[in-house]
Design an enzyme around this catalytic site. Structure first.
Site, PDB file in Angstrom:
ATOM      1  N   ASP A  94      -4.108   6.236  -3.118  1.00 35.44           N
ATOM      2  CA  ASP A  94      -5.151   5.632  -2.406  1.00 35.44           C
ATOM      3  C   ASP A  94      -6.517   5.759  -3.507  1.00 35.44           C
ATOM      4  OD1 ASP A  94      -7.571   4.949  -0.911  1.00 35.44           O
ATOM      5  OD2 ASP A  94      -7.089   6.581   0.066  1.00 35.44           O
ATOM      6  N   LYS A 145     -15.430   1.276  -8.135  1.00 33.61           N
ATOM      7  CA  LYS A 145     -14.508   0.351  -7.082  1.00 33.61           C
ATOM      8  C   LYS A 145     -15.545  -0.744  -6.663  1.00 33.61           C
ATOM      9  CE  LYS A 145     -11.185   0.722  -3.282  1.00 33.61           C
ATOM     10  NZ  LYS A 145     -10.854   1.366  -2.402  1.00 33.61           N
ATOM     11  N   GLU A 160      -5.114  -1.173   2.211  1.00 34.84           N
ATOM     12  CA  GLU A 160      -5.314   0.227   2.928  1.00 34.84           C
ATOM     13  C   GLU A 160      -4.991   0.196   4.333  1.00 34.84           C
ATOM     14  OE1 GLU A 160      -9.363   0.821   1.430  1.00 34.84           O
ATOM     15  OE2 GLU A 160      -8.612   1.130  -0.571  1.00 34.84           O
ATOM     16  N   ASP A 176     -11.228   1.100   9.169  1.00 35.64           N
ATOM     17  CA  ASP A 176     -11.181   1.571   7.933  1.00 35.64           C
ATOM     18  C   ASP A 176     -12.357   1.575   7.367  1.00 35.64           C
ATOM     19  OD1 ASP A 176     -10.899   2.446   5.212  1.00 35.64           O
ATOM     20  OD2 ASP A 176      -9.296   1.347   4.940  1.00 35.64           O
TER      21      ASP A 176
END
Lengths: 688, 170
Positions: free
Chosen positions: A9, A71, A172, A194
């Site tokens: 992850d 990211k 994810e 999420d």
């Protein structure tokens, strides 16, 4: 020893690695026993590169050489809104690279985002190798479901640079659902909420025993825990400025202190109703005396600060539920993912929204990596124990005349899939068409993400609207997009794998691997040189902040809606000059064309039209309009392979003139037909 | 891999264009939405590309082709509007076994609009006149205009329904 593939992850703030051992997934702790490792890369003065919590401690004293929240930048164009935001707030230098790419400048070196991410991946790979006692070369790496193809490709490049074969780039929320339902023979619908450090995703899944079918996914790549921190940073900075007349945002060191404090306060509020914020020496007064911040922050005040952010997530949830065709009472569970979901504030809001108590038996920081590990193991196993059926999160489109984009594959379509639409030429005797591929939900091409383009040439000489061009989009099971153009009259074909145009070329990736920066990462393993281990202060910092949450922020909460706002026009001139080369390169058959071209310039200036006037208008393409016989009662549009565009003449869209043009130029059956393809007065872009 | 041998997979991939979506999913024509979903899950277990990484590239390519068509079949049959179009097409004996998703959604949207407002210019015009007649309470004129609309669009269900309702009201 049997080969093991790991699950990673790769988060905005923190990353986590897991592997399946004797049929159960296990999070692999780093050398300090922590399940999550900060996604932070620090470049030391001695050329050493450190990753993780030790690196995060550097943010305060070496903000220029410590990279966090990478990211948020990966797979983006330099001119994108997100990069602009990051440049305004990040303490490290973000510069423009080739083809509108993004680079991070550390001293005299420029690093691409895949390189930075590769350093983090390398660290995680090292952690896994130390834990598992064997070399690891294969991984499943997760990305936010709402990542576009450019961001996915860049993540894939990062894996290659890190020496990892990415078996799959997995969404994810899908990974989280897999970890939740694996081996439990469930038959139910679930939602995965999420909220990560930088992105928000919601997916609705139907679990049917061993099949995990994603019904819909929606998200916001501009919304995460970082934004929550920014709200508090702003509050503290404004109060400080009002009180002392000094803006702490202007000093990178002070700003980093505020970020750390804001994040720490958020974590405190996950446990207590009130926290003390104490930041010494934020700035110096005229006599050189330190000025500090000291206040208490109650949960109620915090809730007021961030309430609209929470509400924004539910707007996205509404959309996902509607797309999935489910209502609250259809759901059997809500799975929370991401550090910020530990905030009771968010848990309560989620419970109220779904009318369902969220699952508490799932660790929101580890569940994604565990799911990725399960999938990685499954991909190596001879017998499947779970089948993932995912969707494409964003519509895939093709640019057509008038600056519009026509959908070929709608969002939330299950994958793998291929779909074909037929287009026609816009001009008489058009010799080639430029095929531009976009991803996004806007009808205006420029408001979507440009994935790439190629030129399909050698069309037979014909009047406009006579030539047929079939364009097929394929999303394969690896989530990679292929585009094929075909002239059904001649069966001539051109195809390309869409490759991020601002991304790294094959040669660049090779060069980066050869330079081996990623290999210079000092993986902190037990028993290695103690000098690379964090000092006591850093260890204390790690203990304090090592919790599973977000790193300091990348952007202020300034109008994230202003994605389409205008950029400076300084950069566009040189781009236009490259267009010829692109066209030439592209007309060599079947070659993928990188796209440093005029469309980028037009993206930047917010204009709709894509081709400047002085260039031949050869490459405009039109969708085939509906074939409609006014007096015929029967209506069989699709049997002939033609398609209908959903254009309502009464549509209030500001591009009505283009609509009419589309109809008339291609079909000729509807309305007045202009004699030529000349620009209408309402189309300033084509006038140039 | 599931139950099919490589030779069978190759054969199936070759005959894909001859199978309709029901045959591909092995679901009966009248299957319910839930049954379609179950059939899709079952087909996905048989043809999931993940399950064939160890097979040779040619077989993998066959499975990928089948998997893509299975997804397409499900995307059409789970959506009532697309499914209705598809059923009509199969019933009409059309040789094309595929329905493109975006295209069919647009057709379905246009069709429902046409049923609401008319599919020919004349039909639309007389229907619109009938609607405004009704707004003014001129029922007799509305009926005449609806009859005119129906001469241009015989069998339009919305027009017919309105006409029947108006006549009943009289």
């Amino acid at each position: 020893m049997a080969e093991i593939a790991i699950g990673i992850d790769l988060g905005t703030s923190n990353s986590c690695v897991a592997a399946v051992e004797s049929d159960a997934p296990r999070v692999l702790p780093n050398a300090y026993g922590e399940g999550v490792t900060a996604s932070v890369v620090a470049f030391g003065d001695d050329g050493r590169i450190t990753v993780g919590n030790a690196a995060r401690a550097n943010v305060i004293h070496a903000p220029k050489t410590t990279v966090y929240s990478a990211k948020r930048l990966i797979g983006r164009y330099f001119f994108s809104e997100e990069v602009k935001k990051a440049r305004a707030i990040c303490s490290y230098d973000i510069v423009e690279g080739p083809n509108h790419g993004v680079r991070i400048r550390i001293r005299e070196n420029d690093y691409s985002l895949p390189e930075i991410s590769a350093m983090i991946l390398r660290e995680l790979k090292g952690i896994a190798e130390a834990q598992l006692g064997q070399a690891i070369t294969k991984a499943v790496v997760t990305v936010p479901a709402y990542f576009n193809d450019n961001q996915r490709q860049a993540t894939r490049d990062a894996c290659r640079i890190a020496g990892l074969d990415a078996l799959r780039i997995l969404n994810e929320p899908t990974a989280a659902a897999l970890a939740y339902g694996f081996g439990r023979e469930l038959h139910q619908k679930v939602a995965v909420y999420d909220l990560g450090g930088g992105t928000f995703d919601i997916s609705v899944l139907e679990i049917g025993k061993d099949v995990f079918e994603v019904l819909s996914t929606c998200g916001d790549t501009f919304l995460g825990g970082d934004d929550f921190d920014d709200r508090l940073i702003d509050l503290l900075a404004d109060e400080f400025a009002a009180q002392h007349g000094v803006n702490p945002r202007e000093d990178p060191f002070a700003l980093e202190k505020l970020k750390v404090a804001a994040e720490s306060a958020k974590k405190g509020l996950s446990v207590d109703d009130e926290v003390e914020i104490r930041i010494p020496d934020v700035a110096l007064d005229s006599e050189g005396k330190g000025l500090s911040i000291g206040r208490t922050l109650g949960i109620g005040e915090y809730a007021t600060l961030v309430n609209d952010l929470i509400q924004r997530t539910f707007k996205v949830c509404d959309e996902a539920m509607q797309q999935a065709g489910v209502v609250n009472r259809d759901l059997a569970g809500v799975i929370l993912v991401g550090g910020p979901t530990r905030l009771p504030l968010i848990r309560h809001a989620v419970r109220d929204y779904f009318q369902l108590e969220p699952r508490t038996d799932v660790n929101p920081d580890e569940v994604v990596a565990m799911g990725a590990a399960l999938h990685a193991a499954s991909l190596l196993a001879p017998e499947q124990k779970a089948y993932l059926l995912d969707v494409t999160p964003l519509s895939l489109k093709i640019g057509v005349a008038g600056g519009l984009a026509e959908t070929v594959i709608e969002r939330n379509t299950p994958v793998p899939i291929d779909q074909t639409r037929t287009f026609t030429t816009f001009q008489d005797f058009q010799e080639s068409v430029r095929i531009r591929v976009y991803q996004g939900e806007s009808r205006h091409a420029a408001e979507n993400e440009l994935l790439g383009e190629f030129v399909f040439g050698g069309l037979a000489r014909a009047r406009r609207g006579e030539t047929r061009i079939e364009v097929t989009f394929e999303i394969n099971s690896d989530g990679i997009v292929h585009v094929t153009a075909r002239d059904p009259a001649t069966d001539q074909k051109a195809s390309t794998q869409i490759k991020l145009s601002s991304g790294l070329s094959e040669e660049e990736i090779e060069q980066i691997i050869a330079r081996g920066h990623a290999e210079r990462v000092e993986t902190a393993l037990p028993g290695t040189d103690p000098s690379v281990r964090p000092g006591e202060a850093a260890a204390a910092f790690a203990a304090r902040f090592g919790g599973p949450e977000d790193t300091p922020a990348a952007d202020p909460p300034t109008a994230p809606e202003s994605i389409g706002s205008l950029a400076g026009i300084g950069d566009e001139v040189e781009d236009v000059a490259t267009l010829d080369e692109v066209a030439i390169a592209g007309s060599s058959e079947g070659e993928a064309v990188a796209a440093p071209d005029a469309s980028l310039a037009s993206l930047e200036t917010g204009e709709i039209e894509v081709l400047p006037d002085e260039l031949p208008d050869l490459e405009e393409i039109l969708p085939l309009a509906p074939h409609e016989d006014p007096l015929s009662a029967s209506h069989e549009p699709s049997a002939s392979g033609r398609f209908e565009i959903e254009l309502d003449p009464g549509d209030s869209a500001p591009i009505a003139l283009d609509d009419r043009e589309l109809f008339s130029a291609a079909g000729g059956d509807l309305g007045a037909e202009p004699e030529s393809g000349e620009a209408t007065p309402a189309d300033p872009a084509r006038k140039g | 891999m599931g139950t099919l041998a490589p030779a069978e997979l190759r054969a199936l991939a070759r005959m894909l264009d001859d199978l309709d979506y029901y045959e591909l999913l092995e679901a009966p024509r009248g299957a319910s939405g839930a049954a379609i979903r179950d059939a899709y899950h079952a087909a996905s277990r048989r043809f999931h590309p993940d399950a064939c990484r160890h097979l040779d590239p040619e077989v993998r390519a066959s499975i990928e082709r089948i998997a893509k068509r299975v997804t397409e079949a499900y995307s059409v049959l789970r959506d009532p509007r697309r499914r209705r179009l598809y059923d009509e097409r199969i019933a009409s004996g059309c040789a094309e076994r595929r329905l493109q998703l975006v295209e069919s959604a647009a057709v379905a949207t246009q069709r429902s609009r046409e049923e609401r407002e008319g599919r020919t210019p004349q039909g639309r015009r007389f229907f619109a006149q009938a609607v405004s007649d009704l707004a003014r309470g001129e029922t007799a004129s509305a009926i005449r205009n609806l009859q005119m609309a129906l001469t241009f669009e015989p069998g339009n269900p919305v027009f017919e329904e309105r006409l029947v309702a108006l006549r009943a009201r009289r």
